[in-house]
Design a protein around this motif. Structure first.
Motif, PDB file in Angstrom:
ATOM      1  N   ILE A  25       5.119  -4.086  -1.903  1.00 58.58           N
ATOM      2  CA  ILE A  25       3.781  -4.661  -2.118  1.00 58.58           C
ATOM      3  C   ILE A  25       2.924  -3.720  -2.969  1.00 58.58           C
ATOM      4  CG2 ILE A  25       1.627  -5.291  -0.947  1.00 58.58           C
ATOM      5  CD1 ILE A  25       3.349  -6.297   1.384  1.00 58.58           C
ATOM      6  N   ALA A  26       2.983  -2.427  -2.657  1.00 62.68           N
ATOM      7  CA  ALA A  26       2.192  -1.451  -3.422  1.00 62.68           C
ATOM      8  C   ALA A  26       2.625  -1.429  -4.887  1.00 62.68           C
ATOM      9  CB  ALA A  26       2.339  -0.063  -2.799  1.00 62.68           C
ATOM     10  N   LYS A  27       3.930  -1.522  -5.137  1.00 59.93           N
ATOM     11  CA  LYS A  27       4.425  -1.539  -6.522  1.00 59.93           C
ATOM     12  C   LYS A  27       3.937  -2.781  -7.258  1.00 59.93           C
ATOM     13  CE  LYS A  27       8.662   1.224  -6.092  1.00 59.93           C
ATOM     14  NZ  LYS A  27      10.154   1.175  -6.084  1.00 59.93           N
ATOM     15  N   ALA A  28       3.953  -3.917  -6.566  1.00 61.98           N
ATOM     16  CA  ALA A  28       3.494  -5.163  -7.189  1.00 61.98           C
ATOM     17  C   ALA A  28       2.017  -5.073  -7.567  1.00 61.98           C
ATOM     18  CB  ALA A  28       3.736  -6.335  -6.236  1.00 61.98           C
ATOM     19  N   ILE A  29       1.201  -4.498  -6.670  1.00 65.86           N
ATOM     20  CA  ILE A  29      -0.233  -4.336  -6.959  1.00 65.86           C
ATOM     21  C   ILE A  29      -0.427  -3.379  -8.133  1.00 65.86           C
ATOM     22  CG2 ILE A  29      -2.420  -3.489  -6.036  1.00 65.86           C
ATOM     23  CD1 ILE A  29      -1.478  -4.360  -3.267  1.00 65.86           C
ATOM     24  N   TYR A  30       0.316  -2.293  -8.104  1.00 64.92           N
ATOM     25  CA  TYR A  30       0.216  -1.285  -9.164  1.00 64.92           C
ATOM     26  C   TYR A  30       0.585  -1.886 -10.521  1.00 64.92           C
ATOM     27  CZ  TYR A  30       1.163   2.996 -11.814  1.00 64.92           C
ATOM     28  OH  TYR A  30       1.156   3.986 -12.772  1.00 64.92           O
ATOM     29  N   ASN A  31       1.701  -2.580 -10.584  1.00 64.99           N
ATOM     30  CA  ASN A  31       2.151  -3.164 -11.848  1.00 64.99           C
ATOM     31  C   ASN A  31       1.172  -4.216 -12.374  1.00 64.99           C
ATOM     32  OD1 ASN A  31       4.472  -1.595 -11.889  1.00 64.99           O
ATOM     33  ND2 ASN A  31       5.693  -3.116 -10.802  1.00 64.99           N
ATOM     34  N   HIS A  32       0.485  -4.871 -11.466  1.00 60.76           N
ATOM     35  CA  HIS A  32      -0.467  -5.909 -11.849  1.00 60.76           C
ATOM     36  C   HIS A  32      -1.789  -5.324 -12.349  1.00 60.76           C
ATOM     37  CE1 HIS A  32      -2.441  -9.814 -11.810  1.00 60.76           C
ATOM     38  NE2 HIS A  32      -3.404  -9.325 -11.058  1.00 60.76           N
ATOM     39  N   MET A  33      -2.130  -4.107 -11.896  1.00 59.95           N
ATOM     40  CA  MET A  33      -3.473  -3.584 -12.145  1.00 59.95           C
ATOM     41  C   MET A  33      -3.541  -2.386 -13.083  1.00 59.95           C
ATOM     42  SD  MET A  33      -5.068  -3.758  -8.269  1.00 59.95           S
ATOM     43  CE  MET A  33      -6.571  -2.963  -8.808  1.00 59.95           C
ATOM     44  N   PHE A  34      -2.450  -1.635 -13.277  1.00 61.40           N
ATOM     45  CA  PHE A  34      -2.580  -0.306 -13.884  1.00 61.40           C
ATOM     46  C   PHE A  34      -3.173  -0.330 -15.297  1.00 61.40           C
ATOM     47  CE2 PHE A  34       1.458  -1.562 -15.715  1.00 61.40           C
ATOM     48  CZ  PHE A  34       1.525  -0.887 -16.920  1.00 61.40           C
ATOM     49  N   GLU A  35      -2.986  -1.415 -16.049  1.00 64.40           N
ATOM     50  CA  GLU A  35      -3.495  -1.468 -17.417  1.00 64.40           C
ATOM     51  C   GLU A  35      -5.022  -1.547 -17.473  1.00 64.40           C
ATOM     52  OE1 GLU A  35      -1.465  -4.782 -19.111  1.00 64.40           O
ATOM     53  OE2 GLU A  35       0.268  -3.573 -19.731  1.00 64.40           O
ATOM     54  N   ARG A  36      -5.655  -1.840 -16.334  1.00 63.65           N
ATOM     55  CA  ARG A  36      -7.109  -1.964 -16.313  1.00 63.65           C
ATOM     56  C   ARG A  36      -7.803  -0.602 -16.162  1.00 63.65           C
ATOM     57  NH1 ARG A  36      -7.472  -6.689 -11.658  1.00 63.65           N
ATOM     58  NH2 ARG A  36      -5.748  -7.988 -12.451  1.00 63.65           N
ATOM     59  N   PHE A  37      -7.030   0.463 -15.988  1.00 64.28           N
ATOM     60  CA  PHE A  37      -7.613   1.786 -15.718  1.00 64.28           C
ATOM     61  C   PHE A  37      -7.325   2.752 -16.868  1.00 64.28           C
ATOM     62  CE2 PHE A  37      -7.041  -0.386 -11.744  1.00 64.28           C
ATOM     63  CZ  PHE A  37      -8.121  -0.005 -10.978  1.00 64.28           C
ATOM     64  N   GLU A  38      -8.134   3.803 -16.921  1.00 69.42           N
ATOM     65  CA  GLU A  38      -7.943   4.831 -17.951  1.00 69.42           C
ATOM     66  C   GLU A  38      -6.661   5.616 -17.732  1.00 69.42           C
ATOM     67  OE1 GLU A  38     -11.588   7.076 -19.123  1.00 69.42           O
ATOM     68  OE2 GLU A  38     -12.470   6.001 -17.437  1.00 69.42           O
ATOM     69  N   GLY A  39      -6.255   5.727 -16.503  1.00 74.62           N
ATOM     70  CA  GLY A  39      -5.023   6.434 -16.163  1.00 74.62           C
ATOM     71  C   GLY A  39      -4.512   5.959 -14.822  1.00 74.62           C
ATOM     72  N   SER A  40      -3.216   6.124 -14.595  1.00 73.14           N
ATOM     73  CA  SER A  40      -2.636   5.660 -13.332  1.00 73.14           C
ATOM     74  C   SER A  40      -1.422   6.502 -12.963  1.00 73.14           C
ATOM     75  CB  SER A  40      -2.232   4.183 -13.440  1.00 73.14           C
ATOM     76  OG  SER A  40      -1.244   4.015 -14.451  1.00 73.14           O
ATOM     77  N   SER A  41      -1.106   6.496 -11.664  1.00 70.91           N
ATOM     78  CA  SER A  41       0.056   7.237 -11.176  1.00 70.91           C
ATOM     79  C   SER A  41       0.560   6.607  -9.893  1.00 70.91           C
ATOM     80  CB  SER A  41      -0.313   8.707 -10.920  1.00 70.91           C
ATOM     81  OG  SER A  41       0.808   9.425 -10.418  1.00 70.91           O
ATOM     82  N   PHE A  42       1.871   6.420  -9.804  1.00 66.93           N
ATOM     83  CA  PHE A  42       2.510   5.931  -8.579  1.00 66.93           C
ATOM     84  C   PHE A  42       3.374   7.066  -8.041  1.00 66.93           C
ATOM     85  CE2 PHE A  42       5.366   3.948  -5.716  1.00 66.93           C
ATOM     86  CZ  PHE A  42       4.827   2.723  -5.332  1.00 66.93           C
ATOM     87  N   LEU A  43       2.949   7.680  -6.950  1.00 66.36           N
ATOM     88  CA  LEU A  43       3.672   8.794  -6.341  1.00 66.36           C
ATOM     89  C   LEU A  43       4.525   8.249  -5.193  1.00 66.36           C
ATOM     90  CD1 LEU A  43       0.887  11.547  -6.253  1.00 66.36           C
ATOM     91  CD2 LEU A  43       2.605  11.114  -8.019  1.00 66.36           C
ATOM     92  N   ALA A  44       5.821   8.147  -5.424  1.00 65.29           N
ATOM     93  CA  ALA A  44       6.728   7.558  -4.441  1.00 65.29           C
ATOM     94  C   ALA A  44       7.230   8.601  -3.451  1.00 65.29           C
ATOM     95  CB  ALA A  44       7.915   6.910  -5.153  1.00 65.29           C
ATOM     96  N   ASN A  45       7.526   8.151  -2.234  1.00 66.57           N
ATOM     97  CA  ASN A  45       8.148   9.007  -1.199  1.00 66.57           C
ATOM     98  C   ASN A  45       7.388  10.320  -1.004  1.00 66.57           C
ATOM     99  OD1 ASN A  45      10.363   7.156  -0.852  1.00 66.57           O
ATOM    100  ND2 ASN A  45      11.230   7.965  -2.752  1.00 66.57           N
ATOM    101  N   VAL A  46       6.075  10.226  -0.854  1.00 68.44           N
ATOM    102  CA  VAL A  46       5.235  11.421  -0.743  1.00 68.44           C
ATOM    103  C   VAL A  46       5.640  12.276   0.451  1.00 68.44           C
ATOM    104  CG1 VAL A  46       2.884  12.208  -0.224  1.00 68.44           C
ATOM    105  CG2 VAL A  46       3.265  10.434  -1.953  1.00 68.44           C
ATOM    106  N   ARG A  47       5.897  11.632   1.595  1.00 66.94           N
ATOM    107  CA  ARG A  47       6.264  12.398   2.795  1.00 66.94           C
ATOM    108  C   ARG A  47       7.519  13.222   2.559  1.00 66.94           C
ATOM    109  NH1 ARG A  47      10.219  11.792   5.752  1.00 66.94           N
ATOM    110  NH2 ARG A  47      10.661   9.779   4.799  1.00 66.94           N
ATOM    111  N   GLU A  48       8.551  12.597   2.032  1.00 67.62           N
ATOM    112  CA  GLU A  48       9.821  13.292   1.810  1.00 67.62           C
ATOM    113  C   GLU A  48       9.696  14.358   0.729  1.00 67.62           C
ATOM    114  OE1 GLU A  48      14.432  12.217   0.447  1.00 67.62           O
ATOM    115  OE2 GLU A  48      12.970  10.629   0.811  1.00 67.62           O
ATOM    116  N   PHE A  49       9.047  14.030  -0.368  1.00 68.68           N
ATOM    117  CA  PHE A  49       8.952  14.959  -1.491  1.00 68.68           C
ATOM    118  C   PHE A  49       8.109  16.177  -1.138  1.00 68.68           C
ATOM    119  CE2 PHE A  49       8.215  16.423  -5.806  1.00 68.68           C
ATOM    120  CZ  PHE A  49       9.377  16.056  -6.467  1.00 68.68           C
ATOM    121  N   SER A  50       7.042  15.981  -0.375  1.00 65.57           N
ATOM    122  CA  SER A  50       6.142  17.090  -0.049  1.00 65.57           C
ATOM    123  C   SER A  50       6.784  18.104   0.882  1.00 65.57           C
ATOM    124  CB  SER A  50       4.858  16.554   0.593  1.00 65.57           C
ATOM    125  OG  SER A  50       5.141  15.900   1.820  1.00 65.57           O
ATOM    126  N   SER A  51       7.842  17.696   1.597  1.00 62.29           N
ATOM    127  CA  SER A  51       8.521  18.606   2.529  1.00 62.29           C
ATOM    128  C   SER A  51       9.457  19.573   1.812  1.00 62.29           C
ATOM    129  CB  SER A  51       9.308  17.801   3.567  1.00 62.29           C
ATOM    130  OG  SER A  51      10.355  17.076   2.951  1.00 62.29           O
TER     131      SER A  51
END
Length: 382
Positions: free
Chosen positions: A14-40
Motif C-alpha cells: 500500500i505504501a509503495k502504491a501511494i508513493y508511486n502515485h504521489m512522488f512526482e508532486r514533490f520537490e524530492g522523494s525517498s522510499f526507505l525500505a526495511n528500515v528496521r532490518e537495515f538499521s540493525s
C-alpha cells in the motif's frame, strides 16, 4: 500518515502504491525500505540517512560518518524542500526521530508515511492520519492468488476447489496468497498433497515473515503469546487475563500489547482471536523446541501428545502447559483412567487446561490437587 497491521498483510504494498502515485508532486522523494532490518546493521542508520539525502537531492557524493552528523545535514539541506518520505517497517520512535525528526525538518506541504506492526507508535508520534490494513475478503483473495498462480484473475477450471481451499488456509493474508501462488506448476493431486502438508507444517517463508513480530517481544510477552496461540484462542479476554495473572505474567497488559502489535484481536464478544497463520507460527515455534519428541516441548495442546506424556511418562521438566480435550478424543476410554504419575515428570508445569470429564487414577490420594504438591504454581482450567 501511519499504516499499521500484522506482518504480511500488505502494508508495504500500500505504501509503495501511494508513493508511486504521489512522488512526482514533490520537490524530492525517498522510499526507505526495511528500515528496521537495515538499521540493525553496522552503521545502518547512517546509511539510511545518506540514502534519504541522496534520493531527495539527487546526489551520490554525500558523506555521513555517524547518525548525529546525519541529523544535522538532513535538517540543514532539506528544511526548505517539499518532500515525500516513506519509512517502511519502523519499530520504534528512535528510528523515526533520527531519519525525519519533526515536521519542521522539511518544507511546508511535505508528507511522511510510516509502515509498522506496532500500533503503539500512534501514541508516541504526532500522527495526522492512520490506516489499519485489514485482511482481504474472499473475492480479493481469489483474484490475488489466481494472478500469481495462473496469471489471470480467476482459477483454471480444474483448480477451482483447490484454489478455494488455499484462500481459506491463507485467511486473507496477501503474503501467504502470493507465496502459495508461486507454488503452482503442479497437478491437482500434487497440490492437494501440498495443502495437507501445509496444514501440518506451515510454509517457512510465510512463518519467517510473521515471526518478526514475535521476535520483537520480550520474554514475558512471548510467553503470553505462546500460551494464547496454544491454549486460549476463542476464550474470554478477562478470563484469560486472570489465568495469566495467576501465572505471574501480567495478563491484561500483555494482551493489550499483543493487540497493539497486531498479533491478537478481540471480537465483539470479548473473545481472543488470532489469524490462523499467526497461530500456526506460534505453535511451530513450540514444535521446533523438540521436533521429534513432544514431551520436550514447553506446551502440549494436541490430545495425542498430552495423553502420550501422561500414559508413557514421556513428559519432561520443559513442559509448562498441557491441554486435555476429552470431547475431541472420544476413543480415550480405551486408555482407562490416566495415571497421575505422568505429572511427576513435568515438575515445571504451571497450566493444566481440561475440557470434558477426565478420569485420573489417584492411587489412594484424596484429591487430584494433593498430587500437585511438587509444582510451584499450577493453574487448573476446566
Amino acid at each position: 500518515m501511519l499504516i499499521y497491521g500484522s506482518g504480511g498483510i500488505g502494508k508495504t504494498t500500500i505504501a509503495k502504491a501511494i508513493y508511486n502515485h504521489m512522488f512526482e508532486r514533490f520537490e524530492g522523494s525517498s522510499f526507505l525500505a526495511n528500515v528496521r532490518e537495515f538499521s540493525s546493521q553496522h552503521k545502518g542508520l547512517a546509511l539510511l540517512q545518506k540514502q534519504l539525502l541522496s534520493d531527495v537531492l539527487k546526489k551520490i557524493d554525500i558523506d555521513i560518518y555517524n547518525e548525529d552528523q546525519g541529523i544535522i545535514i538532513i535538517k540543514e539541506r532539506l528544511c526548505c524542500k517539499r518532500v515525500l518520505v516513506v519509512l517502511d517497517d519502523v519499530e520504534n520512535t528512535e528510528l523515526f526521530c533520527k531519519l525525519v525528526g519533526r515536521h519542521d525538518w522539511f518544507g511546508p506541504g511535505s508528507r511522511i508515511i510510516l509502515t509498522t506492526r506496532d500500533e503503539h507508535l500512534l501514541n508516541r508520534l504526532d500522527v495526522d492520519e492512520k490506516y489499519k490494513v485489514k485482511t482481504m475478503n474472499r473475492n480479493e483473495s481469489l483474484q490475488l492468488f489466481s494472478c500469481h498462480a495462473f496469471r489471470q484473475e480467476h482459477p483454471l477450471q480444474d483448480y477451482v476447489q483447490l484454489s478455494n481451499d488455499v484462500i481459506h488456509y491463507a485467511g486473507g493474508l496477501p503474503l501467504a496468497l502470493v507465496i502459495l501462488g508461486s507454488l503452482y506448476k503442479r497437478s491437482p493431486i500434487e497440490w492437494e498433497s501440498e495443502l495437507k502438508k501445509l496444514r501440518k507444517i506451515p510454509n517457512e517463508r510465510i512463518l519467517e515473515k510473521l515471526e518478526i513480530s514475535y521476535n520483537a517481544l520480550d520474554h514475558f510477552n512471548r510467553t503470553i503469546f505462546l500460551d494464547i496461540s496454544c491454549f486460549f484462542i476463542g476464550e474470554d479476554k478477562n478470563f484469560v487475563s486472570t489465568i495469566l495473572d495467576t501465572c505471574g505474567l501480567g495478563g491484561e497488559a500483555g494482551i493489550k500489547l499483543l493487540t497493539k502489535r497486531s498479533l491478537v484481536t478481540i471480537d465483539e464478544y470479548s473473545s481472543l482471536c488470532m489469524h490462523d497463520l499467526i497461530r500456526d507460527m506460534g505453535r511451530e515455534i513450540v514444535c521446533k523446541q523438540s521436533p521429534q519428541t513432544p514431551g520436550g516441548r514447553s506446551r502440549l495442546w494436541d490430545d495425542a501428545d498430552a495423553i502420550d506424556a501422561l500414559i508413557n511418562l514421556s513428559g519432561t521438566d520443559v513442559v509448562e502447559g498441557l491441554q486435555l480435550n476429552w470431547y475431541g478424543y472420544p476413543e480415550v476410554e480405551q486408555f482407562g483412567p490416566l495415571n497421575i504419575e505422568g505429572f511427576s515428570k513435568m515438575p515445571n508445569m504451571r497450566l493444566l487446561k481440561v475440557d470434558g470429564c477426565v478420569k485420573f487414577k489417584m492411587d489412594g490420594a484424596d484429591s487430584l490437587l494433593e498430587q500437585f504438591y511438587c509444582f510451584r504454581k499450577l493453574v487448573w482450567v476446566s
